[in-house]
Design a protein around this motif. Structure first.
Motif, PDB file in Angstrom:
ATOM      1  N   PRO A 148       0.929  -1.058  -0.191  1.00  0.00           N
ATOM      2  CA  PRO A 148       0.131   0.058   0.082  1.00  0.00           C
ATOM      3  C   PRO A 148       1.056   1.271   0.024  1.00  0.00           C
ATOM      4  O   PRO A 148       0.301   2.238  -0.524  1.00  0.00           O
ATOM      5  N   LEU A 149       1.915   1.284   0.715  1.00  0.00           N
ATOM      6  CA  LEU A 149       2.944   2.481   0.492  1.00  0.00           C
ATOM      7  C   LEU A 149       3.466   2.757  -0.741  1.00  0.00           C
ATOM      8  O   LEU A 149       3.742   3.811  -0.996  1.00  0.00           O
ATOM      9  N   HIS A 150       3.371   1.888  -1.727  1.00  0.00           N
ATOM     10  CA  HIS A 150       3.772   2.314  -3.129  1.00  0.00           C
ATOM     11  C   HIS A 150       2.589   2.972  -3.804  1.00  0.00           C
ATOM     12  O   HIS A 150       2.861   3.329  -4.990  1.00  0.00           O
ATOM     13  N   ILE A 151       1.400   3.090  -3.435  1.00  0.00           N
ATOM     14  CA  ILE A 151       0.275   3.485  -4.083  1.00  0.00           C
ATOM     15  C   ILE A 151       0.156   5.054  -3.547  1.00  0.00           C
ATOM     16  O   ILE A 151      -0.196   5.161  -2.681  1.00  0.00           O
TER      17      ILE A 151
ATOM     18  N   THR B 208       4.525   3.182  -7.745  1.00  0.00           N
ATOM     19  CA  THR B 208       6.019   3.499  -7.756  1.00  0.00           C
ATOM     20  C   THR B 208       6.545   2.131  -7.209  1.00  0.00           C
ATOM     21  O   THR B 208       6.072   1.333  -6.532  1.00  0.00           O
ATOM     22  N   VAL B 209       7.362   1.616  -8.330  1.00  0.00           N
ATOM     23  CA  VAL B 209       8.280   0.481  -8.103  1.00  0.00           C
ATOM     24  C   VAL B 209       9.389   0.525  -7.378  1.00  0.00           C
ATOM     25  O   VAL B 209      10.341   1.377  -7.672  1.00  0.00           O
TER      26      VAL B 209
ATOM     27  N   ARG C 278      10.613   4.073 -10.492  1.00  0.00           N
ATOM     28  CA  ARG C 278      10.010   4.250 -11.565  1.00  0.00           C
ATOM     29  C   ARG C 278       8.577   4.494 -11.146  1.00  0.00           C
ATOM     30  O   ARG C 278       7.997   3.492 -10.430  1.00  0.00           O
ATOM     31  N   THR C 279       7.638   5.484 -11.590  1.00  0.00           N
ATOM     32  CA  THR C 279       6.336   5.749 -11.010  1.00  0.00           C
ATOM     33  C   THR C 279       5.673   5.729 -12.423  1.00  0.00           C
ATOM     34  O   THR C 279       5.664   6.420 -13.281  1.00  0.00           O
TER      35      THR C 279
END
Length: 314
Positions: A148-151, A159-160, A190-191
């Motif tokens: 979830p923190l990547h969204i 974000t990868v 990369r986003t």
């Protein structure tokens, strides 16, 4: 020969600027399965070009594909090249090997309609996973490492930042099958922009499972603090049956969603540089292979040509 190969492959891994865990595991697997059984007992000086040719012939007879034989031969060639540089051998016995011809076939890309059919056949618990795959083109390891923190729900981006490498326990440098590692190697995540519908589906999933910011979005079990989802388990139990139920008449891997993503972007008019960055490709030529891969790509290209041409005709 076995000890020399093991030592040189270890050296090759140490000298590599940033050796991947899957690459290391691949080295070990190639050595154990393809080189040691044939070359292991032999002395390096007794290995002739005819010996290497015999290995190629045997590998082909055992069903190894021309592409795989060529790949393994490249690796074997590099090992002997090192022996030549170290003055252990006077020549490289791989220099004059006759390799089976690798026939390049045109890849078949999943169309949007075919994807919809597969999506409908996928169990409900994996629909958001598959939708994320097609909208982002992420590699499997990147996909199952999402949290979830990547969204970014306001900007509608993903974000990868890390990936999960799945290797055989026999070939794992740590003994673990699932290994987390930062991604990418140059520390520049990369986003990717995604649709509001996907962001909403991910938000609903997080709420339903009660996931925290650090939990995996797509764990092996539908619980918070779950463990990584295995590619092989997903493929065998869920993906292949869904493809069959969808009536797709050609082999489709989960990884092919990445190919479809790139092809759809280019067919829709996205420029190569943008697609290259979105896919995380290191070279533009990797991205170029997705040009004209949809069945009607050539017709669309010619229609665009005719449109421009007709404007210049009085």
């Amino acid at each position: 020969m076995g000890c020399f190969v093991r030592d040189r492959l270890g050296e090759r891994r140490r000298l590599s600027a940033s050796p991947g865990l899957s690459t290391r595991a691949g080295y070990r697997s190639y050595l154990r399965n393809h080189f040691v059984p044939f070359f292991g007992p032999m002395r390096l000086a007794r290995i002739m070009p005819s010996t290497v040719q015999e290995w190629v012939t045997l590998a082909a007879a055992q069903g190894l594909s021309p592409r795989s034989i060529t790949k393994y031969h490249v690796m074997l060639h590099s090992v002997f090249a090192r022996a030549v540089r170290d003055r252990i051998l006077a020549y490289n016995p791989c220099e004059a090997t006759e390799l089976p011809k690798v026939i390049t076939t045109k890849s078949r890309i999943l169309t949007p309609d075919e994807f919809d059919a597969v999506l409908a056949a996928v169990p409900d618990r994996f629909k958001v996973l598959v939708l994320t795959g097609i909208e982002t083109g992420l590699r499997w390891g990147e996909l199952v490492a999402l949290r979830p923190l990547h969204i970014d729900f306001l900007r509608r981006t993903i974000t990868v930042q890390e990936t999960i490498v799945e290797v055989s326990s026999k070939d794992s440098p740590t003994g673990q099958r699932m290994i987390f590692k930062p991604y990418p190697k140059d520390d520049e995540p990369r986003t990717l922009a995604v649709s509001s519908a996907l962001v909403e589906a991910i938000a609903a999933r997080i709420a339903t499972l009660g996931l925290s910011r650090d939990d995996l979005l797509f764990p092996s079990r539908e619980i918070a603090e779950g463990s990584p989802l295995s590619r092989s388990t997903f493929r065998a139990r869920y993906w292949r049956p869904a493809v069959e139920r969808a009536g797709i008449d050609f082999p489709v891997r989960m990884h092919d969603l990445r190919h479809a993503h790139a092809s759809w972007l280019l067919a829709g008019g996205a420029d190569l540089k943008s697609v290259m960055e979105r896919m995380g490709h290191a070279q533009i030529m990797t991205t170029q292979k997705y040009l004209h891969t949809l069945p009607d790509a050539d017709q669309k290209a010619f229609a665009a040509f005719q449109l421009v041409r007709s404007r210049s005709i009085p």
